[in-house]
Design an enzyme around this catalytic site. Sequence first.
Site, PDB file in Angstrom:
ATOM      1  N   GLY A  91       0.840  -1.312   0.140  1.00  0.00           N
ATOM      2  CA  GLY A  91      -0.051  -0.093   0.060  1.00  0.00           C
ATOM      3  C   GLY A  91       0.799   1.254  -0.046  1.00  0.00           C
ATOM      4  N   TYR A  92       0.299   2.250   0.031  1.00  0.00           N
ATOM      5  CA  TYR A  92       1.036   3.762  -0.254  1.00  0.00           C
ATOM      6  C   TYR A  92       0.685   4.792   1.165  1.00  0.00           C
ATOM      7  CZ  TYR A  92       3.129   2.072  -4.488  1.00  0.00           C
ATOM      8  OH  TYR A  92       3.783   1.157  -5.528  1.00  0.00           O
ATOM      9  N   LEU A  93       1.516   5.002   1.711  1.00  0.00           N
ATOM     10  CA  LEU A  93       1.331   6.069   2.684  1.00  0.00           C
ATOM     11  C   LEU A  93       1.083   7.343   1.932  1.00  0.00           C
ATOM     12  CD1 LEU A  93       3.834   5.041   5.155  1.00  0.00           C
ATOM     13  CD2 LEU A  93       1.324   4.970   5.764  1.00  0.00           C
ATOM     14  N   GLU A 153      -3.402   4.733   1.884  1.00  0.00           N
ATOM     15  CA  GLU A 153      -4.184   5.268   1.050  1.00  0.00           C
ATOM     16  C   GLU A 153      -5.175   4.106   0.881  1.00  0.00           C
ATOM     17  OE1 GLU A 153      -2.603   7.530  -1.913  1.00  0.00           O
ATOM     18  OE2 GLU A 153      -1.576   8.822  -0.764  1.00  0.00           O
TER      19      GLU A 153
END
Length: 157
Positions: free
Chosen positions: A29-31, A83
């Site tokens: 995932g992406y912060l 996100e």
Amino acid sequence: MAIEIERKYLVSNDKFKSLSHKATRITQGYLNSDKARTVRVRVMGEQGFLTIKGLSNQAGLSRFEWEKEISVSEAQELLKLCEPGVIDKTRYLVEYQHQVFEVDEFYGDNQGLIVAELEIATEQQTVSKPDWLGDEVTGDNRYYNSTLMKTPYTQWV
């Protein structure tokens, strides 16, 4: 700190699977998924990673990359802060003529997408292409994982 230089290709068939010497499930995932600076959290098998990537150059071949191994439990906790949208895939390592292709087979909302990446030493390096490699998509941001989590492959094919 390093500069990552890679070429990215679509994969035309699953012949690569029988040639693979390793397969690892990846959840990431992406912060932060801003194209100028992505911050990725990844669980790759029994390892966790935090990776920061900078903006790609104009050709889409190279960009700054910093990566640090973290514990799987830390990565799993950070994934909860990411996100919306998770990337789920299996990465196959396939050696071809002294090159190692990383072939990602995607699942979930990106089901049907298979992409091969090859890290190279220079932007001018010649690439030997196996017959299972399809069109080059280097620099096409639709195929960046940070884009695929927002606009999955199944929504645009």
